[in-house]
Design a protein around this motif. Structure first.
Motif, short mmCIF file in Angstrom:
data_model
loop_
_atom_site.label_atom_id
_atom_site.label_comp_id
_atom_site.label_asym_id
_atom_site.label_seq_id
_atom_site.Cartn_x
_atom_site.Cartn_y
_atom_site.Cartn_z
N GLN A 213 10.42 31.13 -24.02
CA GLN A 213 11.15 31.64 -22.86
C GLN A 213 10.30 32.60 -22.04
OE1 GLN A 213 15.09 33.12 -23.66
NE2 GLN A 213 15.53 31.49 -25.12
N ASP A 214 9.29 33.20 -22.69
CA ASP A 214 8.40 34.10 -21.97
C ASP A 214 7.70 33.38 -20.83
OD1 ASP A 214 7.08 32.65 -24.09
OD2 ASP A 214 5.28 33.82 -23.66
N LEU A 215 7.35 32.10 -21.05
CA LEU A 215 6.67 31.33 -20.01
C LEU A 215 7.61 31.04 -18.84
CD1 LEU A 215 4.65 28.84 -22.22
CD2 LEU A 215 3.70 30.61 -20.74
N LEU A 216 8.89 30.83 -19.14
CA LEU A 216 9.88 30.59 -18.10
C LEU A 216 9.98 31.81 -17.18
CD1 LEU A 216 12.13 28.64 -17.07
CD2 LEU A 216 13.69 29.84 -18.61
N ILE A 217 10.08 32.99 -17.78
CA ILE A 217 10.21 34.23 -17.00
C ILE A 217 8.92 34.53 -16.24
CG2 ILE A 217 10.74 36.68 -17.11
CD1 ILE A 217 13.04 34.66 -17.89
N GLU A 218 7.77 34.28 -16.89
CA GLU A 218 6.49 34.51 -16.22
C GLU A 218 6.30 33.57 -15.03
OE1 GLU A 218 4.25 36.90 -16.59
OE2 GLU A 218 5.52 37.81 -18.12
N SER A 219 6.77 32.33 -15.19
CA SER A 219 6.71 31.36 -14.10
C SER A 219 7.46 31.88 -12.88
CB SER A 219 7.30 30.02 -14.55
OG SER A 219 7.31 29.10 -13.48
N ASN B 216 17.12 27.46 -14.43
CA ASN B 216 16.90 27.30 -15.87
C ASN B 216 16.91 28.66 -16.57
OD1 ASN B 216 15.93 24.47 -17.22
ND2 ASN B 216 15.63 24.44 -15.01
N ALA B 217 16.30 29.66 -15.93
CA ALA B 217 16.29 31.00 -16.51
C ALA B 217 17.70 31.55 -16.63
CB ALA B 217 15.43 31.93 -15.66
N PHE B 218 18.54 31.26 -15.64
CA PHE B 218 19.94 31.71 -15.69
C PHE B 218 20.69 31.00 -16.82
CE2 PHE B 218 24.34 30.69 -14.30
CZ PHE B 218 24.88 31.95 -14.47
N ILE B 219 20.50 29.69 -16.95
CA ILE B 219 21.18 28.93 -18.00
C ILE B 219 20.77 29.41 -19.39
CG2 ILE B 219 21.38 26.64 -19.06
CD1 ILE B 219 22.99 26.95 -16.48
N ILE B 220 19.46 29.68 -19.56
CA ILE B 220 18.95 30.08 -20.87
C ILE B 220 19.37 31.50 -21.24
CG2 ILE B 220 16.83 30.60 -22.17
CD1 ILE B 220 17.26 27.65 -21.95
N GLY C 173 21.56 33.62 -19.24
CA GLY C 173 22.87 34.05 -18.79
C GLY C 173 22.83 35.28 -17.89
N GLU C 174 21.62 35.72 -17.53
CA GLU C 174 21.49 36.94 -16.72
C GLU C 174 21.73 36.64 -15.24
OE1 GLU C 174 18.05 39.32 -17.46
OE2 GLU C 174 18.07 38.92 -19.62
N GLN C 175 22.57 37.46 -14.63
CA GLN C 175 22.99 37.25 -13.25
C GLN C 175 21.82 37.31 -12.27
OE1 GLN C 175 25.94 36.33 -12.36
NE2 GLN C 175 25.73 36.45 -10.12
N GLN C 176 20.81 38.12 -12.59
CA GLN C 176 19.69 38.27 -11.66
C GLN C 176 19.00 36.93 -11.38
OE1 GLN C 176 16.07 40.16 -13.10
NE2 GLN C 176 16.83 40.13 -15.21
N TYR C 177 18.97 36.06 -12.38
CA TYR C 177 18.30 34.77 -12.20
C TYR C 177 19.15 33.82 -11.37
CZ TYR C 177 15.25 36.69 -15.76
OH TYR C 177 14.39 37.51 -16.45
N PHE C 178 20.47 33.95 -11.48
CA PHE C 178 21.35 33.18 -10.61
C PHE C 178 21.16 33.61 -9.15
CE2 PHE C 178 25.30 32.53 -8.29
CZ PHE C 178 25.54 31.17 -8.52
N GLU C 179 21.06 34.92 -8.96
CA GLU C 179 20.86 35.45 -7.60
C GLU C 179 19.52 35.00 -7.04
OE1 GLU C 179 21.39 39.63 -8.13
OE2 GLU C 179 23.56 39.44 -8.41
N MET C 180 18.49 34.93 -7.89
CA MET C 180 17.20 34.41 -7.44
C MET C 180 17.33 32.95 -7.02
SD MET C 180 14.26 35.83 -10.04
CE MET C 180 14.03 37.58 -10.32
#
Length: 214
Positions: free
Chosen positions: A98-104, A148-152, A154-161
């Motif tokens: 998941q670190d790679l997902l967030i870094e991406s 994908n980051a939001f689905i994995i 559940g953090e709202q910030q990724y949905f907003e992105m």
């Protein structure tokens, strides 16, 4: 072997930190990405960025230059985009990373800041055209990664992105359409043909929405 030869030729004739190394590392990275050799690709993208950006020499793939360090080198778009998509594809192969997902996502955010910064008049016309052709695809990639980051997580910030990238994608599409209309006027394309194309695009959009709803 050919990439190594190219680097050797540059080192024999130019400064070892020469900007000329950058496109070779970029070509090398693209090759590794196509071959699904993700770590090699990431290392090569990082080297391409290092040789393209002044005062940045960190080989750690998790590190990126600051936005103020980036110049108007249009090839940086391909470098950052390649780095981001490689991280996402490696995550798809191993979803424990998941670190790679967030870094991406971090790379995509930097890339969009760079695109907004370099959208000014100091780019030549060819570079502006190259940038415009790539923005929508990059935004769609960033939207996929952030969702994908939001689905994995559940953090709202990724949905907003994801929502932000979607809105920017719509704006990029509108800008592209308006530019296309202006070009057709300049090239003298008959009104009837323009209307036909518009009707086809409307119909295509209708069915694409239906597919999305399904």
């Amino acid at each position: 072997a050919l990439y190594k030869m190219a680097h050797n030729i540059i080192e024999e004739n130019f400064d070892t930190i020469s900007l000329l190394h950058s496109p070779i590392h970029l070509a090398e990275a693209n090759y590794y990405l196509e071959a699904n050799q993700f770590q090699e690709a990431l290392n090569s993208y990082q080297e391409a960025i290092i040789h393209a950006v002044d005062d940045f020499d960190n080989p750690d793939i998790y590190q990126n230059p600051e936005i103020d360090q980036l110049n108007a080198n249009i090839k940086l778009v391909e470098m950052f985009s390649g780095k981001a998509i490689t991280m996402f594809r490696e995550f798809q192969f191993d979803q424990s990373r998941q670190d790679l997902l967030i870094e991406s996502l971090k790379v995509y955010n930097l890339l969009m800041s760079f695109i907004e910064k370099t959208g000014g008049s100091y780019l030549n016309q060819e570079s502006k055209l190259h940038l415009a052709q790539n923005v929508k695809e990059i935004l769609n990639q960033a939207l996929t990664v952030s969702y994908n980051a939001f689905i994995i997580t559940g953090e709202q910030q990724y949905f907003e992105m994801a929502f932000s990238f979607a809105e920017k994608s719509k704006a990029a599409l509108l800008s592209s359409v308006l530019s296309d209309i202006e070009n057709k006027k300049n090239y003298g394309i008959p009104i009837e043909i323009q209307k036909l194309e518009k009707n086809i695009l409307i119909e295509t959009d209708f069915y694409e929405k239906k597919i999305y709803e399904e």
